[in-house]
Design a protein around this motif. Structure first.
Motif, PDB file in Angstrom:
ATOM      1  N   UNK A  87       0.822  -1.222   0.000  1.00 15.83           N
ATOM      2  CA  UNK A  87       0.000   0.000   0.000  1.00 15.83           C
ATOM      3  C   UNK A  87       0.853   1.268   0.000  1.00 15.83           C
ATOM      4  N   UNK A  88       2.161   1.098   0.104  1.00 12.94           N
ATOM      5  CA  UNK A  88       3.088   2.226  -0.058  1.00 12.94           C
ATOM      6  C   UNK A  88       3.727   2.146  -1.433  1.00 12.94           C
ATOM      7  N   UNK A  89       3.051   1.504  -2.363  1.00  7.57           N
ATOM      8  CA  UNK A  89       3.607   1.329  -3.698  1.00  7.57           C
ATOM      9  C   UNK A  89       2.526   1.427  -4.767  1.00  7.57           C
ATOM     10  N   UNK A  90       2.968   1.559  -6.030  1.00 14.81           N
ATOM     11  CA  UNK A  90       2.033   1.529  -7.146  1.00 14.81           C
ATOM     12  C   UNK A  90       2.203   0.224  -7.912  1.00 14.81           C
ATOM     13  N   UNK A  91       2.692  -0.794  -7.217  1.00 15.17           N
ATOM     14  CA  UNK A  91       2.903  -2.101  -7.830  1.00 15.17           C
ATOM     15  C   UNK A  91       1.639  -2.637  -8.494  1.00 15.17           C
ATOM     16  N   UNK A 149       7.812  10.875  -1.241  1.00 13.82           N
ATOM     17  CA  UNK A 149       8.578   9.761  -0.668  1.00 13.82           C
ATOM     18  C   UNK A 149       9.729   9.300  -1.551  1.00 13.82           C
ATOM     19  N   UNK A 150       9.847   7.994  -1.688  1.00 14.90           N
ATOM     20  CA  UNK A 150      10.957   7.440  -2.477  1.00 14.90           C
ATOM     21  C   UNK A 150      10.782   7.679  -3.973  1.00 14.90           C
ATOM     22  N   UNK A 151       9.650   8.230  -4.386  1.00 14.41           N
ATOM     23  CA  UNK A 151       9.435   8.564  -5.803  1.00 14.41           C
ATOM     24  C   UNK A 151       9.120  10.050  -5.934  1.00 14.41           C
ATOM     25  N   UNK A 152       9.922  10.873  -5.244  1.00 19.83           N
ATOM     26  CA  UNK A 152       9.656  12.315  -5.171  1.00 19.83           C
ATOM     27  C   UNK A 152       9.645  12.983  -6.548  1.00 19.83           C
ATOM     28  N   UNK A 153      10.588  12.591  -7.406  1.00 19.38           N
ATOM     29  CA  UNK A 153      10.652  13.221  -8.734  1.00 19.38           C
ATOM     30  C   UNK A 153      10.517  12.150  -9.812  1.00 19.38           C
ATOM     31  N   UNK A 154      10.176  12.590 -11.012  1.00 18.77           N
ATOM     32  CA  UNK A 154      10.091  11.649 -12.135  1.00 18.77           C
ATOM     33  C   UNK A 154      11.480  11.092 -12.397  1.00 18.77           C
ATOM     34  N   UNK A 155      11.549   9.829 -12.855  1.00 17.26           N
ATOM     35  CA  UNK A 155      12.872   9.282 -13.174  1.00 17.26           C
ATOM     36  C   UNK A 155      13.557  10.148 -14.210  1.00 17.26           C
ATOM     37  N   UNK A 156      14.854  10.371 -14.048  1.00 14.97           N
ATOM     38  CA  UNK A 156      15.587  11.223 -14.996  1.00 14.97           C
ATOM     39  C   UNK A 156      15.697  10.558 -16.357  1.00 14.97           C
ATOM     40  N   UNK A 157      15.671  11.357 -17.414  1.00 19.59           N
ATOM     41  CA  UNK A 157      15.850  10.810 -18.764  1.00 19.59           C
ATOM     42  C   UNK A 157      17.326  10.865 -19.114  1.00 19.59           C
ATOM     43  N   UNK A 158      18.083   9.934 -18.580  1.00 21.21           N
ATOM     44  CA  UNK A 158      19.533  10.037 -18.715  1.00 21.21           C
ATOM     45  C   UNK A 158      20.044   9.516 -20.046  1.00 21.21           C
ATOM     46  N   UNK A 159      19.295   8.658 -20.714  1.00 19.78           N
ATOM     47  CA  UNK A 159      19.831   7.998 -21.890  1.00 19.78           C
ATOM     48  C   UNK A 159      19.546   8.735 -23.184  1.00 19.78           C
ATOM     49  N   UNK A 160      20.612   8.940 -23.970  1.00 21.77           N
ATOM     50  CA  UNK A 160      20.453   9.490 -25.319  1.00 21.77           C
ATOM     51  C   UNK A 160      20.069   8.339 -26.235  1.00 21.77           C
ATOM     52  N   UNK A 161      19.074   8.544 -27.083  1.00 22.39           N
ATOM     53  CA  UNK A 161      18.615   7.497 -27.987  1.00 22.39           C
ATOM     54  C   UNK A 161      18.957   7.886 -29.420  1.00 22.39           C
TER      55      UNK A 161
END
Ligand code: SAH
Length: 237
Positions: A87-91, A149-161
């Motif tokens: 319940x602390x997740x979006x699983x 919480x542990x998902x405070x920000x959107x995952x970074x888009x680190x990869x160049x495609x």
């Protein structure tokens, strides 16, 4: 006990779980539609829905629901190692298997005898049963002071495609059918869809994912991802 009757189902570019963004909105180019079924294929049910820019979709995680749930899960955001309560997740593995996604409302139409509602920023598998739709209400649903919480920000888009010459050619040939394909492939891959424990690591495997009726083959290099080939599904090597 309850019995839910789906009001319709989703048509989406995502034909397999692998590579689906982990939340809606991360890939705005991911457009899809809700196709209404039975008594819900009634435009009266949608009257004034165009007033709302965003909608909540409630749906069934139909692909994973049969696998049940457990009290703790390992969210990708924690590298797939640490455990938090379900319940602390979006699983997707949760009691009742119900999912919740806010999507962009792109309007509805009658097409080929169907009532369809176009949505943007989708994170749902093709064929997902929709249980309910509600308008997103900014005054109630957008809470400026909320903490993430542990998902405070959107995952970074680190990869160049990047795209190989062959992939570029395939994109050009498919442009009439899928005009936004390059954008969609880029947005999906720059999030690095590999399992959480592999994220951001270089490796020498060739990966495949399906979008629409296409197979997309890609590799990971130290400085980014390259789309190697794009071909119709069924031409597996
Ligand atoms: N926004 C939703 C979904 C979050 S989990 C919520 O918070 O409830 C996101 C993952 O759900 C995606 O990575 C995708 O792999 C998975 N998914 C999407 N549709 C699904 C379905 N019909 N059945 C099982 N899993 C699904």
């Amino acid at each position: 006990m309850f019995t839910f009757t789906p009001i319709g189902y989703v048509r989406s570019p995502y034909r397999q779980k692998f590579a689906i963004p982990r939340q809606p909105g991360l890939v705005p180019a991911a457009r899809g539609e809700v196709v209404f079924t039975g008594e819900f294929a009634d435009p009266n049910c949608l009257r004034e829905i165009e007033q709302f820019s965003h909608l909540w979709l409630l749906f069934r995680f139909h692909e994973t629901a049969a696998r049940g749930w457990s009290p703790t899960v390992q969210p990708p955001r924690l590298g797939g190692k640490d455990r938090v309560g379900v319940f602390a997740s979006r699983s997707t593995f949760r009691p009742n298997g119900i999912g919740l996604s806010a999507v962009t409302n792109l309007g509805w139409e009658h097409r080929d005898g169907e009532l369809v509602l176009q949505v943007g920023g989708l994170d749902l598998l093709d064929g997902t049963p929709i249980i309910d739709i509600k308008p997103y209400l900014p005054y109630a649903d957008s809470i400026a002071a909320a903490t993430g919480g542990y998902a405070e920000t959107a995952p970074g888009n680190a990869f160049a495609v990047t795209f190989s010459a062959a992939a570029d050619e395939a994109l050009a040939a498919l442009a009439a059918t899928y005009p936004d394909l390059r954008q969609l492939v880029t947005a999906v891959l720059e999030q690095d869809p590999r399992p959480a424990w592999r994220q951001r690591d270089p490796d020498d495997k060739q990966y495949g994912m399906s979008l629409y009726d296409l197979n997309i083959k890609w590799r990971v290099y130290p400085d980014g991802l390259e789309v190697v080939r794009i071909e119709p599904a069924g031409l597996e090597d």
